[in-house]
Design a protein around this motif. Structure first.
Motif, PDB file in Angstrom:
ATOM      1  N   TRP B  90       0.871  -1.171   0.000  1.00 32.60           N
ATOM      2  CA  TRP B  90       0.000   0.000   0.000  1.00 32.60           C
ATOM      3  C   TRP B  90       0.910   1.224   0.000  1.00 32.60           C
ATOM      4  CZ3 TRP B  90      -1.231  -4.586   1.981  1.00 32.60           C
ATOM      5  CH2 TRP B  90      -2.543  -5.062   1.812  1.00 32.60           C
ATOM      6  N   LEU B  91       0.568   2.207  -0.797  1.00 31.69           N
ATOM      7  CA  LEU B  91       1.348   3.451  -0.827  1.00 31.69           C
ATOM      8  C   LEU B  91       0.537   4.536  -0.133  1.00 31.69           C
ATOM      9  CD1 LEU B  91       2.587   3.402  -4.557  1.00 31.69           C
ATOM     10  CD2 LEU B  91       3.659   2.376  -2.532  1.00 31.69           C
ATOM     11  N   VAL B  92       1.154   5.168   0.836  1.00 32.60           N
ATOM     12  CA  VAL B  92       0.456   6.209   1.589  1.00 32.60           C
ATOM     13  C   VAL B  92       0.492   7.519   0.798  1.00 32.60           C
ATOM     14  CG1 VAL B  92       0.442   7.569   3.714  1.00 32.60           C
ATOM     15  CG2 VAL B  92       0.950   5.111   3.797  1.00 32.60           C
ATOM     16  N   ASN B  93      -0.682   8.059   0.570  1.00 32.76           N
ATOM     17  CA  ASN B  93      -0.828   9.246  -0.273  1.00 32.76           C
ATOM     18  C   ASN B  93      -0.465  10.509   0.518  1.00 32.76           C
ATOM     19  OD1 ASN B  93      -1.690  11.321  -1.901  1.00 32.76           O
ATOM     20  ND2 ASN B  93      -3.753  10.493  -2.250  1.00 32.76           N
ATOM     21  N   ASP B  94       0.786  10.898   0.408  1.00 35.31           N
ATOM     22  CA  ASP B  94       1.214  12.129   1.083  1.00 35.31           C
ATOM     23  C   ASP B  94       1.263  13.303   0.101  1.00 35.31           C
ATOM     24  OD1 ASP B  94       3.374  11.179  -0.325  1.00 35.31           O
ATOM     25  OD2 ASP B  94       4.852  11.564   1.243  1.00 35.31           O
ATOM     26  N   ALA B  95       0.701  13.084  -1.087  1.00 33.02           N
ATOM     27  CA  ALA B  95       0.652  14.160  -2.077  1.00 33.02           C
ATOM     28  C   ALA B  95      -0.685  14.897  -2.015  1.00 33.02           C
ATOM     29  CB  ALA B  95       0.848  13.592  -3.479  1.00 33.02           C
ATOM     30  N   THR B 104     -20.469  14.556   3.129  1.00 32.39           N
ATOM     31  CA  THR B 104     -19.795  15.851   3.321  1.00 32.39           C
ATOM     32  C   THR B 104     -18.309  15.685   3.627  1.00 32.39           C
ATOM     33  OG1 THR B 104     -20.380  15.769   5.660  1.00 32.39           O
ATOM     34  CG2 THR B 104     -21.899  16.948   4.179  1.00 32.39           C
ATOM     35  N   GLU B 105     -17.874  14.427   3.665  1.00 31.83           N
ATOM     36  CA  GLU B 105     -16.486  14.159   4.048  1.00 31.83           C
ATOM     37  C   GLU B 105     -15.580  14.017   2.822  1.00 31.83           C
ATOM     38  OE1 GLU B 105     -14.067  14.479   6.546  1.00 31.83           O
ATOM     39  OE2 GLU B 105     -15.335  13.192   7.815  1.00 31.83           O
ATOM     40  N   THR B 106     -14.439  14.688   2.873  1.00 29.94           N
ATOM     41  CA  THR B 106     -13.453  14.527   1.803  1.00 29.94           C
ATOM     42  C   THR B 106     -12.439  13.466   2.223  1.00 29.94           C
ATOM     43  OG1 THR B 106     -13.684  16.834   1.148  1.00 29.94           O
ATOM     44  CG2 THR B 106     -11.675  15.704   0.446  1.00 29.94           C
ATOM     45  N   TYR B 107     -12.187  12.560   1.301  1.00 26.61           N
ATOM     46  CA  TYR B 107     -11.237  11.469   1.579  1.00 26.61           C
ATOM     47  C   TYR B 107      -9.997  11.593   0.701  1.00 26.61           C
ATOM     48  CZ  TYR B 107     -14.611   8.958   4.444  1.00 26.61           C
ATOM     49  OH  TYR B 107     -15.473   8.605   5.433  1.00 26.61           O
ATOM     50  N   VAL B 108      -8.890  11.150   1.280  1.00 25.33           N
ATOM     51  CA  VAL B 108      -7.629  11.055   0.534  1.00 25.33           C
ATOM     52  C   VAL B 108      -7.311   9.562   0.415  1.00 25.33           C
ATOM     53  CG1 VAL B 108      -5.187  11.699   0.477  1.00 25.33           C
ATOM     54  CG2 VAL B 108      -6.858  13.215   1.566  1.00 25.33           C
ATOM     55  N   PRO B 109      -7.383   9.019  -0.782  1.00 27.60           N
ATOM     56  CA  PRO B 109      -7.162   7.570  -0.889  1.00 27.60           C
ATOM     57  C   PRO B 109      -5.679   7.231  -0.850  1.00 27.60           C
ATOM     58  CG  PRO B 109      -7.445   8.476  -3.074  1.00 27.60           C
ATOM     59  CD  PRO B 109      -7.591   9.638  -2.109  1.00 27.60           C
ATOM     60  N   ASN B 110      -5.370   6.109  -0.267  1.00 23.73           N
ATOM     61  CA  ASN B 110      -4.042   5.542  -0.464  1.00 23.73           C
ATOM     62  C   ASN B 110      -4.083   4.700  -1.728  1.00 23.73           C
ATOM     63  OD1 ASN B 110      -2.871   6.693   1.876  1.00 23.73           O
ATOM     64  ND2 ASN B 110      -4.009   5.202   3.118  1.00 23.73           N
ATOM     65  N   VAL B 111      -3.031   4.016  -1.999  1.00 21.74           N
ATOM     66  CA  VAL B 111      -2.978   3.260  -3.254  1.00 21.74           C
ATOM     67  C   VAL B 111      -2.658   1.800  -2.962  1.00 21.74           C
ATOM     68  CG1 VAL B 111      -1.705   2.974  -5.411  1.00 21.74           C
ATOM     69  CG2 VAL B 111      -2.360   5.257  -4.646  1.00 21.74           C
ATOM     70  N   TYR B 112      -3.527   0.948  -3.440  1.00 26.74           N
ATOM     71  CA  TYR B 112      -3.350  -0.504  -3.292  1.00 26.74           C
ATOM     72  C   TYR B 112      -2.625  -1.005  -4.547  1.00 26.74           C
ATOM     73  CZ  TYR B 112      -4.827  -5.393  -2.451  1.00 26.74           C
ATOM     74  OH  TYR B 112      -4.865  -6.741  -2.226  1.00 26.74           O
ATOM     75  N   CYS B 113      -1.529  -1.712  -4.340  1.00 31.59           N
ATOM     76  CA  CYS B 113      -0.645  -2.090  -5.457  1.00 31.59           C
ATOM     77  C   CYS B 113      -0.982  -3.480  -5.984  1.00 31.59           C
ATOM     78  CB  CYS B 113       0.810  -2.062  -5.007  1.00 31.59           C
ATOM     79  SG  CYS B 113       1.325  -0.445  -4.407  1.00 31.59           S
ATOM     80  N   LEU B 283      -9.591  14.054   5.047  1.00 36.95           N
ATOM     81  CA  LEU B 283      -8.652  15.156   4.818  1.00 36.95           C
ATOM     82  C   LEU B 283      -7.976  15.564   6.128  1.00 36.95           C
ATOM     83  CD1 LEU B 283      -7.723  16.685   2.357  1.00 36.95           C
ATOM     84  CD2 LEU B 283      -9.497  18.391   2.786  1.00 36.95           C
ATOM     85  N   ALA B 284      -8.774  15.579   7.195  1.00 40.10           N
ATOM     86  CA  ALA B 284      -8.222  15.963   8.504  1.00 40.10           C
ATOM     87  C   ALA B 284      -7.162  14.962   8.962  1.00 40.10           C
ATOM     88  CB  ALA B 284      -9.351  16.050   9.526  1.00 40.10           C
ATOM     89  N   GLU B 285      -7.442  13.678   8.789  1.00 42.38           N
ATOM     90  CA  GLU B 285      -6.472  12.640   9.184  1.00 42.38           C
ATOM     91  C   GLU B 285      -5.187  12.763   8.362  1.00 42.38           C
ATOM     92  OE1 GLU B 285      -9.762   9.230  10.489  1.00 42.38           O
ATOM     93  OE2 GLU B 285      -8.993   9.310   8.426  1.00 42.38           O
ATOM     94  N   ALA B 286      -5.370  13.023   7.073  1.00 42.59           N
ATOM     95  CA  ALA B 286      -4.201  13.154   6.200  1.00 42.59           C
ATOM     96  C   ALA B 286      -3.352  14.353   6.597  1.00 42.59           C
ATOM     97  CB  ALA B 286      -4.646  13.278   4.745  1.00 42.59           C
ATOM     98  N   ARG B 287      -4.032  15.462   6.924  1.00 43.03           N
ATOM     99  CA  ARG B 287      -3.285  16.672   7.303  1.00 43.03           C
ATOM    100  C   ARG B 287      -2.512  16.463   8.598  1.00 43.03           C
ATOM    101  NH1 ARG B 287      -7.958  20.919   5.466  1.00 43.03           N
ATOM    102  NH2 ARG B 287      -7.147  21.337   3.385  1.00 43.03           N
ATOM    103  N   LEU B 288      -3.063  15.629   9.465  1.00 42.28           N
ATOM    104  CA  LEU B 288      -2.381  15.339  10.731  1.00 42.28           C
ATOM    105  C   LEU B 288      -1.317  14.243  10.577  1.00 42.28           C
ATOM    106  CD1 LEU B 288      -5.450  15.388  13.152  1.00 42.28           C
ATOM    107  CD2 LEU B 288      -3.524  16.991  13.158  1.00 42.28           C
ATOM    108  N   GLY B 289      -1.273  13.659   9.405  1.00 37.00           N
ATOM    109  CA  GLY B 289      -0.296  12.588   9.163  1.00 37.00           C
ATOM    110  C   GLY B 289      -0.675  11.280   9.835  1.00 37.00           C
ATOM    111  N   LEU B 290      -1.960  11.113  10.153  1.00 40.70           N
ATOM    112  CA  LEU B 290      -2.410   9.877  10.796  1.00 40.70           C
ATOM    113  C   LEU B 290      -2.585   8.780   9.752  1.00 40.70           C
ATOM    114  CD1 LEU B 290      -5.191  11.338  13.144  1.00 40.70           C
ATOM    115  CD2 LEU B 290      -2.848  10.680  13.772  1.00 40.70           C
ATOM    116  N   ASN B 291      -2.219   7.560  10.130  1.00 41.22           N
ATOM    117  CA  ASN B 291      -2.488   6.417   9.264  1.00 41.22           C
ATOM    118  C   ASN B 291      -3.645   5.625   9.850  1.00 41.22           C
ATOM    119  OD1 ASN B 291      -0.530   6.788   7.248  1.00 41.22           O
ATOM    120  ND2 ASN B 291       1.070   5.982   8.602  1.00 41.22           N
ATOM    121  N   VAL B 292      -4.499   5.136   8.987  1.00 39.14           N
ATOM    122  CA  VAL B 292      -5.656   4.354   9.447  1.00 39.14           C
ATOM    123  C   VAL B 292      -5.412   2.904   9.039  1.00 39.14           C
ATOM    124  CG1 VAL B 292      -8.161   4.096   9.347  1.00 39.14           C
ATOM    125  CG2 VAL B 292      -7.120   6.373   9.105  1.00 39.14           C
ATOM    126  N   THR B 293      -5.040   2.100  10.025  1.00 42.31           N
ATOM    127  CA  THR B 293      -4.652   0.718   9.716  1.00 42.31           C
ATOM    128  C   THR B 293      -5.692  -0.306  10.159  1.00 42.31           C
ATOM    129  OG1 THR B 293      -3.399   0.681  11.769  1.00 42.31           O
ATOM    130  CG2 THR B 293      -2.183   1.222   9.764  1.00 42.31           C
TER     131      THR B 293
END
Lengths: 116, 301
Positions: B90-95, B104-113, B283-293
């Motif tokens: 899995w690639l964590v989307n830090d871009a 109403t929630e914005t999501y930042v997807p990671n990438v499944y390889c 988006l909030a989790e991504a901005r905080l650099g949290l990973n959801v495992t």
């Protein structure tokens, strides 16, 4: 040309010895690092080079870390005291150079090289 | 959105249509392999072929491929190699790209390889790599193969080495070779005992420590996060393309500063690889650099 023919003859001797001297060539034998090994050999060139090849085989058994592969595909005397060994492995051969000292008293000592 | 990019050594497809609160974007690398039979000379049923295809090396006994054995070998190769490489990273989307909204929630997807291998006959259009294959006589245990010359037993499990505790290190050669086809080098390249500028097929390049010896790009079958590099290379291209496309859109000319930021963010993104599932982030989790495992409750769409 002469030395190559001689080298092949030595290989034959080594093969015979491998069959007849199992204590020297037995599988799984845990020998010391070959650079520390020397052997008392007869002074004949044939016997000295056979001794050198025995030391090479002991070193390979003790220190060659790859398994499988094609085994030893070539042992070649490239100079009076230098032997090059080729071992077949996926993607590439492994090539090892061994340098020996042949003493006037017949002893053969590995002075550099090896499979490690 | 489904987008494709052709690289020299594989094709890549990014699929964001599968994204939701729990599912990431999927990045599939496809290797088109062109296989060519090597048969005994003059139509004979049996013959010989030299290790590495080099006449100076020992000859091994080979037998003629039959349509059935050829089809079976190719299917086995493709199935087992793809299964090994597929779905491991899995690639964590830090871009911060490829975002989408659910409710109403914005999501930042990671990438499944993901990984796909297509077996073609040699010379077929679109082939990324051409590979010749000998069919070994049943009495032969080994053949000197390399990255473009395989033998029929390269899909078997073989002992390749021994670790410092005397434990066997086993490997299926073809999954290692597929790693090379993806652009991966041997595990210890760049270390003092295997300089990148030297012959990187020398023994020490296959690992000196137990961990490295056990690597799939060493003598074993273990994946390391470094092996996600082909997918990271591909996703950087998609991410950059995504930002460039957005920048070139006339509607986006109204907010050049934010787009400029997104552009630099995409250029600097590392896309860290992980060996376990990382769920899409808000988006909030991504901005905080949290990973959801682990699967957490998300608001319904």
């Amino acid at each position: 040309m002469g030395s190559r023919k001689f080298g092949l003859g030595v290989l034959g001797v080594a093969a015979v010895m491998a069959l007849t001297v199992p204590s020297l060539f037995g599988p799984g034998q845990n020998v010391a690092r070959a650079t520390e090994i020397s052997k008392e050999c007869q002074m004949e060139a044939l016997e000295q080079t056979a001794c050198a090849i025995e030391l090479i085989l002991q070193d390979l058994r003790a220190n060659y870390s790859f398994s499988g592969g094609g085994g030893i595909s070539n042992i070649h005397q490239t100079a009076t005291t230098t032997f090059v060994v080729t071992v077949g492995r996926d993607e590439s051969d492994d090539t090892f150079t061994y340098e020996f000292a042949f003493a006037p008293d017949g002893s053969v000592t590995l002075i550099s090289g090896g499979a490690k | 959105m489904k987008k494709s990019i052709s690289f020299a050594t594989f094709n890549a497809e990014l699929n964001t249509d599968v994204c939701d609160a729990y599912n990431n974007a999927e990045l599939t690398l496809t290797l088109n392999l062109g296989f060519t039979q090597i048969n005994p000379a003059a139509g004979a049923d049996t013959g010989t072929y030299h290790d590495y295809g080099n006449a100076a090396k020992p000859a091994r006994k080979i037998i003629k491929w039959t349509p059935g054995s050829w089809a079976e070998w190719k299917t086995n190769f493709v199935t087992t190699a793809a299964a090994y490489w597929n779905g491991k990273f899995w690639l964590v989307n830090d871009a911060g790209v490829f975002t989408y909204m659910i409710g109403t929630e914005t999501y930042v997807p990671n990438v499944y390889c993901k990984m796909k291998i297509v077996a073609q006959e040699g010379g077929a259009v679109g082939t990324h790599h051409s590979i010749s294959v000998v069919r070994l006589d049943p009495t032969e245990k080994w053949f000197g193969s390399h990255s473009t010359l395989y033998d029929s037993k390269d899909t078997n499990w073989n002992k390749k080495g021994t670790d410092s505790h005397g434990k066997k290190i086993m490997q299926q050669a073809h999954v290692h070779e597929v790693g090379h086809l993806l652009g991966l080098g041997h595990v210890d390249i760049g270390k003092a005992h295997c300089p990148a500028a030297s012959d990187t097929n020398l023994g020490p390049c296959y690992g000196v420590s137990d961990e490295d010896k056990n690597s799939v790009m060493g003598q074993g079958m273990k994946l390391h996060i470094e092996h996600a590099e082909p997918w990271r290379t591909a996703i950087r291209s998609f991410a950059l393309e995504d930002v460039l496309m957005a920048n070139s859109s006339p509607t986006n000319l109204l907010m050049p500063t934010s787009r400029l930021f997104a552009f630099s963010s995409s250029l600097l993104a590392a896309w860290p690889a992980k060996l376990s599932r990382h769920y899409p982030r808000t988006l909030a989790e991504a901005r905080l650099g949290l990973n959801v495992t682990s699967r957490v409750a998300r608001a319904a769409a």
